[in-house]
Scaffold this motif. Structure first.
Motif, PDB file in Angstrom:
ATOM      1  N   LEU A 179     -17.869  21.265  26.204  1.00 21.62           N
ATOM      2  CA  LEU A 179     -19.263  21.705  26.268  1.00 21.62           C
ATOM      3  C   LEU A 179     -19.402  23.132  26.780  1.00 21.62           C
ATOM      4  O   LEU A 179     -20.523  23.612  26.951  1.00 21.62           O
ATOM      5  CB  LEU A 179     -20.063  20.762  27.181  1.00 21.62           C
ATOM      6  N   ASP A 180     -18.273  23.792  27.025  1.00 22.21           N
ATOM      7  CA  ASP A 180     -18.355  25.123  27.628  1.00 22.21           C
ATOM      8  C   ASP A 180     -18.958  26.167  26.699  1.00 22.21           C
ATOM      9  O   ASP A 180     -19.360  27.234  27.144  1.00 22.21           O
ATOM     10  CB  ASP A 180     -16.968  25.584  28.108  1.00 22.21           C
ATOM     11  N   GLY A 181     -19.054  25.854  25.407  1.00 16.52           N
ATOM     12  CA  GLY A 181     -19.657  26.807  24.474  1.00 16.52           C
ATOM     13  C   GLY A 181     -21.165  26.688  24.367  1.00 16.52           C
ATOM     14  O   GLY A 181     -21.790  27.454  23.630  1.00 16.52           O
ATOM     15  N   ALA A 202     -27.696  11.624  28.274  1.00 16.82           N
ATOM     16  CA  ALA A 202     -28.040  12.980  28.703  1.00 16.82           C
ATOM     17  C   ALA A 202     -28.252  13.842  27.464  1.00 16.82           C
ATOM     18  O   ALA A 202     -27.350  13.979  26.639  1.00 16.82           O
ATOM     19  CB  ALA A 202     -26.934  13.568  29.575  1.00 16.82           C
ATOM     20  N   LEU A 203     -29.445  14.393  27.346  1.00 19.03           N
ATOM     21  CA  LEU A 203     -29.802  15.275  26.238  1.00 19.03           C
ATOM     22  C   LEU A 203     -29.985  16.680  26.772  1.00 19.03           C
ATOM     23  O   LEU A 203     -30.814  16.909  27.659  1.00 19.03           O
ATOM     24  CB  LEU A 203     -31.091  14.784  25.568  1.00 19.03           C
ATOM     25  N   LEU A 214     -25.318  15.251  25.071  1.00 21.03           N
ATOM     26  CA  LEU A 214     -24.193  15.680  25.894  1.00 21.03           C
ATOM     27  C   LEU A 214     -23.223  14.546  26.206  1.00 21.03           C
ATOM     28  O   LEU A 214     -22.004  14.729  26.139  1.00 21.03           O
ATOM     29  CB  LEU A 214     -24.703  16.284  27.206  1.00 21.03           C
ATOM     30  N   ALA A 215     -23.743  13.387  26.565  1.00 25.64           N
ATOM     31  CA  ALA A 215     -22.855  12.302  27.001  1.00 25.64           C
ATOM     32  C   ALA A 215     -23.644  11.023  27.111  1.00 25.64           C
ATOM     33  O   ALA A 215     -24.882  11.005  27.088  1.00 25.64           O
ATOM     34  CB  ALA A 215     -22.213  12.643  28.350  1.00 25.64           C
ATOM     35  N   LEU A 216     -22.920   9.918  27.227  1.00 25.25           N
ATOM     36  CA  LEU A 216     -23.514   8.626  27.541  1.00 25.25           C
ATOM     37  C   LEU A 216     -22.588   7.894  28.496  1.00 25.25           C
ATOM     38  O   LEU A 216     -21.396   8.153  28.553  1.00 25.25           O
ATOM     39  CB  LEU A 216     -23.781   7.808  26.274  1.00 25.25           C
ATOM     40  N   ARG A 217     -23.165   6.978  29.248  1.00 27.97           N
ATOM     41  CA  ARG A 217     -22.381   6.216  30.223  1.00 27.97           C
ATOM     42  C   ARG A 217     -22.984   4.819  30.327  1.00 27.97           C
ATOM     43  O   ARG A 217     -24.182   4.658  30.464  1.00 27.97           O
ATOM     44  CB  ARG A 217     -22.415   6.914  31.582  1.00 27.97           C
ATOM     45  N   GLU A 218     -22.115   3.811  30.243  1.00 28.81           N
ATOM     46  CA  GLU A 218     -22.567   2.419  30.296  1.00 28.81           C
ATOM     47  C   GLU A 218     -22.531   1.891  31.724  1.00 28.81           C
ATOM     48  O   GLU A 218     -21.607   2.183  32.495  1.00 28.81           O
ATOM     49  CB  GLU A 218     -21.683   1.562  29.392  1.00 28.81           C
ATOM     50  N   GLY A 219     -23.560   1.120  32.095  1.00 28.34           N
ATOM     51  CA  GLY A 219     -23.614   0.491  33.406  1.00 28.34           C
ATOM     52  C   GLY A 219     -24.551  -0.694  33.367  1.00 28.34           C
ATOM     53  O   GLY A 219     -24.929  -1.171  32.280  1.00 28.34           O
ATOM     54  N   ASP A 233     -18.700  13.772  34.123  1.00 30.94           N
ATOM     55  CA  ASP A 233     -18.097  13.859  32.790  1.00 30.94           C
ATOM     56  C   ASP A 233     -18.464  15.171  32.100  1.00 30.94           C
ATOM     57  O   ASP A 233     -17.595  15.882  31.576  1.00 30.94           O
ATOM     58  CB  ASP A 233     -18.540  12.668  31.949  1.00 30.94           C
ATOM     59  N   VAL A 234     -19.770  15.514  32.092  1.00 31.56           N
ATOM     60  CA  VAL A 234     -20.173  16.740  31.401  1.00 31.56           C
ATOM     61  C   VAL A 234     -19.642  17.978  32.128  1.00 31.56           C
ATOM     62  O   VAL A 234     -19.355  19.000  31.500  1.00 31.56           O
ATOM     63  CB  VAL A 234     -21.711  16.804  31.247  1.00 31.56           C
ATOM     64  N   ARG A 235     -19.515  17.892  33.447  1.00 38.71           N
ATOM     65  CA  ARG A 235     -18.946  19.022  34.195  1.00 38.71           C
ATOM     66  C   ARG A 235     -17.471  19.214  33.843  1.00 38.71           C
ATOM     67  O   ARG A 235     -17.016  20.341  33.633  1.00 38.71           O
ATOM     68  CB  ARG A 235     -19.125  18.794  35.691  1.00 38.71           C
TER      69      ARG A 235
END
Length: 425
Positions: A179-181, A202-203, A214-219, A233-235
């Motif tokens: 995602l650094d770009g 995360a949008l 950007l990402a998703l996470r299940e919980g 994760d995104v970091r």
């Protein structure tokens, strides 16, 4: 030894000729008698003859003309075998011409390799499911074949296995995408609830107003642990969270705690005004809701943050004696519902970012994508389907409404001394 793109030793397999001459016999028109297949059947029969002619030309270039001895030949004709090519979302059984090198190795004919490629089949499968075709009805969505024609890869189990393999590969690639770009300055976070699972999304919005999942996470809930894992994760994938970023959230305490602990004082939080209004009104009887809703809307419509806060505080004070629960709900996180006013955001950009509607609309698109699933076997299946739905939905993304005012917002975020950052940290 170097290999060619077809997998055979370099120099042994030749490129297909640019032109192939085919003579279509008149009896081929008999397929038109089948009214169910009609022209499609004619094209299929003619296409098979074209492919056979191209394969024979490939063999002639490798083996030389038929019945002409050639001591210097590099390959021999080796009859035919059953083969499969991709056509219209299925695998069609066709004869495959064979050639072997003088030392006994099978040679791949370029024309057949092209026709047998599975990428069009994979693309057709994903497209069919994206528009709502179930795995059970996949065969019915294809053009009918002439009687006696064999086909493969169209059964419910075949389509399901193919979809699982494709979405698993896509998920693995997507979750590792750097995602650094991306110049992300706004992040919206919200959760999709499915029985015992919550998928946190995360949008991101870049400086030009373009949206990126950007990402998703299940919980199991939108708690701080799941959100911290999402942000970590995104970091790790390169998103810069050290500079000021505006987070738009629905107001969950777990999300706010995770943002504060992960990003520190550089994080600027805008709590969803729509969620806040809904929470307050749910504490009130039906008869009071229209009047309180009007007062809340008038306050949130003010451009002056101090005046808006004073109006909201007065509303809370008026509810203290009769409905203290509503008053407490309004006061909780009140400052964070006015972040955009303190940043000087107005117009279309304010109306867009004052709530989490942008990401909730995305959630609705994903829900439409997965509407045909009746049984979720496990969390992994849920994540795969949602990821596939997100990728499909991203194709219709538009620039953020009010994107022309993003430059002014970013300049405000980047000011070394920003009063609102001190208040929301």
């Amino acid at each position: 030894m170097k290999k060619s793109r077809t997998g055979s030793p370099a120099g042994e397999a030749l490129a297909s000729p640019a032109v192939a001459t085919v003579q279509v016999p008149l009896p081929l028109l008999d397929v038109l008698a089948d009214t169910r297949t009609a022209f499609f059947g004619l094209c299929l029969e003619a296409g098979e003859q074209v492919l056979r002619t191209m394969m024979e030309q490939d063999r002639e270039r490798l083996c030389g003309p038929k019945n002409i001895p050639d001591p210097a030949r590099r390959a021999y004709r080796h009859g035919r075998a059953r083969g499969e090519v991709t056509l219209g979302g299925r695998r069609i059984l066709v004869p495959r011409l064979r050639a072997r090198s003088v030392d006994g190795h099978e040679l791949l004919l370029p024309s057949f390799a092209y026709a047998a490629h599975r990428d069009p089949l994979d693309a057709r499968t994903l497209e069919a499911i994206a528009i709502g075709v179930t795995t059970r009805k996949y065969r019915r969505a294809l053009d009918s074949l002439p009687a006696g024609r064999g086909e493969r890869a169209v059964s419910k189990s075949s389509v399901s296995r193919r979809f699982v393999a494709l979405t698993s590969a896509q998920l693995t690639t997507w979750l590792a995408q750097p995602l650094d770009g991306l110049d992300i300055r706004i992040v919206l976070i919200d959760g999709l609830h499915f029985r015992d699972h919550v998928i946190l999304l995360a949008l991101g919005v870049d400086s030009q107003g373009y949206k990126h999942v950007l990402a998703l996470r299940e919980g199991t809930t939108e708690n701080a642990t799941v959100c911290k894992a999402l942000l970590a994760d995104v970091r790790e994938r390169g998103l810069d969270l050290e500079r000021p970023v505006l987070f738009v959230i629905d107001g969950g305490s777990g999300l706010r705690k995770a943002i504060r602990e992960t990003c520190g004082p550089t994080a600027v939080v805008q709590r969803c005004q729509v969620h806040k209004r809904r929470n307050v009104l749910e504490h009130l009887p039906e008869s009071m809701r229209p009047r309180v809703r009007r007062m809340l809307d008038e306050a949130y419509g003010l451009e002056d943050a101090a005046l808006a806060k004073r109006r909201l505080t007065q509303v809370a004070a008026g509810l203290d004696h009769t409905h203290p629960g509503a008053a407490a709900s309004l006061r909780e996180g009140l400052d964070e519902t006015l972040t955009l006013q303190r940043l000087g955001v107005t117009g279309a950009l304010y109306r867009t970012l004052r709530s989490t509607n942008a990401i909730e609309n995305l959630n609705g698109l994903v829900g439409h994508f997965i509407r045909n699933v009746r049984r979720w076997r496990n969390g992994r299946m849920l994540v795969r389907w949602i990821a596939a739905g997100l990728r499909e939905s991203a194709r219709s993304f538009r620039r953020l409404r009010g994107h022309r005012d993003l430059a002014a917002l970013i300049r405000t975020l980047d000011r070394p001394t920003m009063d609102s950052r001190k208040e929301v940290a």
